[in-house]
Design an enzyme around this catalytic site. Structure first.
Site, PDB file in Angstrom:
ATOM      1  NE  ARG A 250      29.293 126.619  45.351  1.00  0.00           N
ATOM      2  CZ  ARG A 250      30.266 126.746  44.753  1.00  0.00           C
ATOM      3  NH1 ARG A 250      30.312 127.810  43.700  1.00  0.00           N
ATOM      4  NH2 ARG A 250      31.410 125.964  44.561  1.00  0.00           N
TER       5      ARG A 250
ATOM      6  CG  HIS B  22      32.770 128.215  53.178  1.00  0.00           C
ATOM      7  ND1 HIS B  22      32.666 129.427  52.669  1.00  0.00           N
ATOM      8  CD2 HIS B  22      32.844 127.300  52.025  1.00  0.00           C
ATOM      9  CE1 HIS B  22      32.595 129.122  51.152  1.00  0.00           C
ATOM     10  NE2 HIS B  22      32.761 128.020  51.029  1.00  0.00           N
TER      11      HIS B  22
ATOM     12  CB  CYS C 287      31.232 122.669  47.992  1.00  0.00           C
ATOM     13  SG  CYS C 287      30.863 124.327  48.034  1.00  0.00           S
TER      14      CYS C 287
ATOM     15  CB  CYS D 294      31.779 122.579  54.423  1.00  0.00           C
ATOM     16  SG  CYS D 294      31.145 121.434  53.361  1.00  0.00           S
TER      17      CYS D 294
END
Length: 266
Positions: A223, A179, A227, A175
């Protein structure tokens, strides 16, 4: 509804055509602001409220006695405190896990029935997404207040943190690959640096959201599942403890944000 959606998509296409313009992000922000007062998510919210109050399942019960953490039937501000530890299940649960629990235990649905169609599509609407839209809207304007006081909450947070930074899969992604630094984007989409609290708050407080490109309200579950898919990871089971732990980590880092969901996304 179809005409409204066609106009919405047309407006989005107009914005997307400005890819050569370095201020495209500003233009998208203006576009969202123009549509903010007519967010189609309101339709999901209304249907979700009807489903919350409707007697369904073998037990012919509504969900009005579902305890989301603030007492049976209390919806105001409940989402702003989720995920959280629930004594009756002895585990940390996010909104969608808790809804499954209530649909099973109050309405008498089987686990399979309670998780049926978690994500809607054209001609196949999701009751779960409608319920999530309604319950999220019940915390609009309230500050996110996530507890990690209970040992189980603290453990969920730490597991979620490990998941966020865990690299694997064919692309060796995590992730954090997308991000954890500033200035990253995919096509027109800016990728928020979730290590920045301001960015984390802005991102988390606007999910769930109506996604113009999909014509559906999408929950945090959707969401995060998406991802994982884009990282080429195995997609976790719906309402899994993995998703709850990751949600706990993201929610805690966004603590104090003013909820503004369901919002509007591309």
């Amino acid at each position: 509804m179809s005409v409204c959606l066609m106009l919405t998509l047309s407006a989005l296409s107009s914005v997307q055509a400005q890819t050569a313009n370095p201020s495209s992000s500003d233009e998208i922000a203006k576009y969202r602001q123009m549509l903010a007062d007519g967010n189609p998510a309101e339709l999901w919210e209304m249907r979700g409220q009807e489903l919350w109050q409707k007697k369904l399942g073998p037990n012919q019960q509504s969900l009005e006695q579902c305890d989301l953490g603030k007492g049976p039937g209390v919806t105001k501000g409940a989402y702003a405190e989720l995920p959280r530890y629930f004594k009756d299940t002895n585990k940390v649960m996010d909104l969608e896990q808790r809804l499954m629990h209530c649909r099973i235990n109050l309405q008498g649905l089987t686990p399979e029935q309670a998780r049926k169609t978690p994500f809607g599509s054209a001609g196949n609407p999701s009751d779960i997404e409608a319920l999530v839209a309604f319950l999220t809207a019940e915390s609009r304007g309230m500050k996110l207040a996530i507890s990690t006081k209970h040992p189980a909450e603290k453990q969920a947070y730490e597991i979620g943190k490990k998941i966020f930074y865990y690299r694997a899969g064919s692309h060796d992604f995590s992730c954090a690959s997308c991000h954890s630094s500033d200035g990253q984007r995919i096509r027109l989409q800016d990728l928020p640096n979730l290590n920045n609290k301001t960015n984390a708050q802005a991102a988390y407080s606007t999910w769930p959201a109506y996604r113009v490109s999909q014509g559906e309200v999408r929950s945090m579950q959707h969401r995060l599942n998406d991802c994982f898919r884009q990282q080429r990871f195995p997609v976790p089971d719906y309402a899994s403890d993995t998703i709850t732990a990751l949600t706990m980590f993201l929610a805690k880092f966004a603590d104090g944000a003013v909820m503004n969901a369901p919002a509007l996304k591309r």
